[in-house]
Design an enzyme around this catalytic site. Structure first.
Site, PDB file in Angstrom:
ATOM      1  N   ALA A 290       3.370  -1.397   4.602  1.00  0.00           N
ATOM      2  CA  ALA A 290       2.391  -0.276   5.388  1.00  0.00           C
ATOM      3  C   ALA A 290       2.895   1.272   5.644  1.00  0.00           C
ATOM      4  O   ALA A 290       4.098   0.792   5.621  1.00  0.00           O
ATOM      5  CB  ALA A 290       1.772  -0.510   6.744  1.00  0.00           C
TER       6      ALA A 290
ATOM      7  N   VAL B 257       7.327  -1.744   7.375  1.00  0.00           N
ATOM      8  CA  VAL B 257       7.314  -0.372   7.186  1.00  0.00           C
ATOM      9  C   VAL B 257       7.995  -0.335   6.209  1.00  0.00           C
ATOM     10  O   VAL B 257       8.907  -0.453   5.430  1.00  0.00           O
ATOM     11  CB  VAL B 257       7.874  -0.369   8.265  1.00  0.00           C
ATOM     12  CG1 VAL B 257       8.142   1.051   8.563  1.00  0.00           C
ATOM     13  CG2 VAL B 257       7.317  -0.947   9.777  1.00  0.00           C
ATOM     14  N   LYS B 258       7.408   0.725   4.996  1.00  0.00           N
ATOM     15  CA  LYS B 258       7.819   1.438   4.162  1.00  0.00           C
ATOM     16  C   LYS B 258       7.498   3.074   4.245  1.00  0.00           C
ATOM     17  O   LYS B 258       7.486   3.425   4.922  1.00  0.00           O
ATOM     18  CB  LYS B 258       6.571   1.750   3.287  1.00  0.00           C
ATOM     19  CG  LYS B 258       6.678   0.907   1.755  1.00  0.00           C
ATOM     20  CD  LYS B 258       5.191   1.162   0.716  1.00  0.00           C
ATOM     21  CE  LYS B 258       5.495   0.676  -0.646  1.00  0.00           C
ATOM     22  NZ  LYS B 258       4.960   1.140  -1.652  1.00  0.00           N
ATOM     23  N   LEU B 259       9.522   2.826   4.077  1.00  0.00           N
ATOM     24  CA  LEU B 259       9.987   3.967   4.468  1.00  0.00           C
ATOM     25  C   LEU B 259      10.573   5.174   3.345  1.00  0.00           C
ATOM     26  O   LEU B 259      11.428   3.651   1.898  1.00  0.00           O
ATOM     27  CB  LEU B 259      11.491   3.948   5.549  1.00  0.00           C
ATOM     28  CG  LEU B 259      11.006   3.252   7.106  1.00  0.00           C
ATOM     29  CD1 LEU B 259      12.623   2.491   7.377  1.00  0.00           C
ATOM     30  CD2 LEU B 259      10.008   4.673   7.455  1.00  0.00           C
TER      31      LEU B 259
ATOM     32  N   THR C  64       0.958  -0.953  -0.247  1.00  0.00           N
ATOM     33  CA  THR C  64       0.314  -0.066   0.280  1.00  0.00           C
ATOM     34  C   THR C  64       1.366   1.683   0.313  1.00  0.00           C
ATOM     35  O   THR C  64       1.836   0.919   0.361  1.00  0.00           O
ATOM     36  CB  THR C  64      -1.109   0.198   0.882  1.00  0.00           C
ATOM     37  OG1 THR C  64       0.037   0.409   2.141  1.00  0.00           O
ATOM     38  CG2 THR C  64      -1.441  -1.410   1.305  1.00  0.00           C
TER      39      THR C  64
END
Ligand code: E4P
Length: 214
Positions: free
Chosen positions: A56, A82-84, A27
């Site tokens: 996310a 975790v998307k950074l 996402t």
């Protein structure tokens, strides 16, 4: 190559999951906004449907807040990574989060150098954006292939997610380049199923079968 769907829409996720081909979900804030929900709420719902990694995206912009937000997102469900967005603070946050066993997907990757740095900091995934590079007159698939080479040649455990996929040709290029994963929009997944010669063949088989019954 693993197949992820690039959407926050639950109906689309359910549909592709029912095909038996879905390995995970990505996402991003734009996809979440389209659904009129929040990232924590939506990824929780997705985790109840899909058995596989779910990205996310954290919205913090400094390392300390990224770490805090990353921990909160990862605590929602064991499948969540975790998307950074690629930047110095994200590298710092990746180092900490990955040392705690939290998977990071470094996003907005547009060069093999960015992917190299992300992999060295401990990112579990890097997401090179193919379509957005094509949009500015570069050849996104070349950057993708170079990124796969860099990650593979140096034995990183990082997996390359071909992202910003705009059509079936991008998927073929990703597979040919040896990408571990492609994250694909719903419409492109539908396009991948069809071929005019398949439709023609099905019609002919049905017509011949009907004739043979007479
Ligand atoms: C990847 O994880 C991103 O969500 C996505 O692929 C971006 O694609 P776009 O360029 O079509 O927005």
């Amino acid at each position: 190559m693993k197949i992820f769907i690039d959407t926050a829409n639950l109906d689309m996720i359910r549909e592709i999951n029912s095909w038996g081909v879905l390995d995970g979900v990505t996402t991003n804030p734009s996809l979440i906004a389209k659904e009129g929900t929040t990232t924590p709420a939506r990824v929780r719902e997705i985790a109840a449907i899909v058995d596989g990694p779910i990205s996310a995206e954290a919205m913090s912009m400094d390392a300390e807040s990224m770490i805090r937000e990353g921990r909160e997102l990862a605590a929602i469900h064991p499948s969540i990574n975790v998307k950074l967005p690629m930047c110095v603070d994200a590298l710092k946050a990746t180092k900490v989060l990955s040392s705690e066993g939290i998977d990071v997907n470094m996003t907005l990757i547009f060069s093999p150098n960015q992917a190299l740095l992300a992999a060295k900091a401990g990112a579990r995934y890097v997401s090179p954006f193919v379509g957005r590079l094509d949009d500015i007159g570069s050849y996104g698939c070349d950057m993708l292939a170079q990124t796969v080479d860099v990650v593979r040649d140096y034995g990183f455990e990082t997996e390359v997610i071909a992202a910003s996929i705009r059509g079936p040709v991008h998927v073929m290029e990703a597979a040919a380049a040896g990408c571990h994963i492609a994250t694909i929009p719903y419409d492109v997944l539908k396009q991948m199923v069809s071929h005019p010669k398949t439709d023609e063949g099905i019609k002919k088989f049905i017509a011949d079968y009907e004739k043979s019954k007479r």
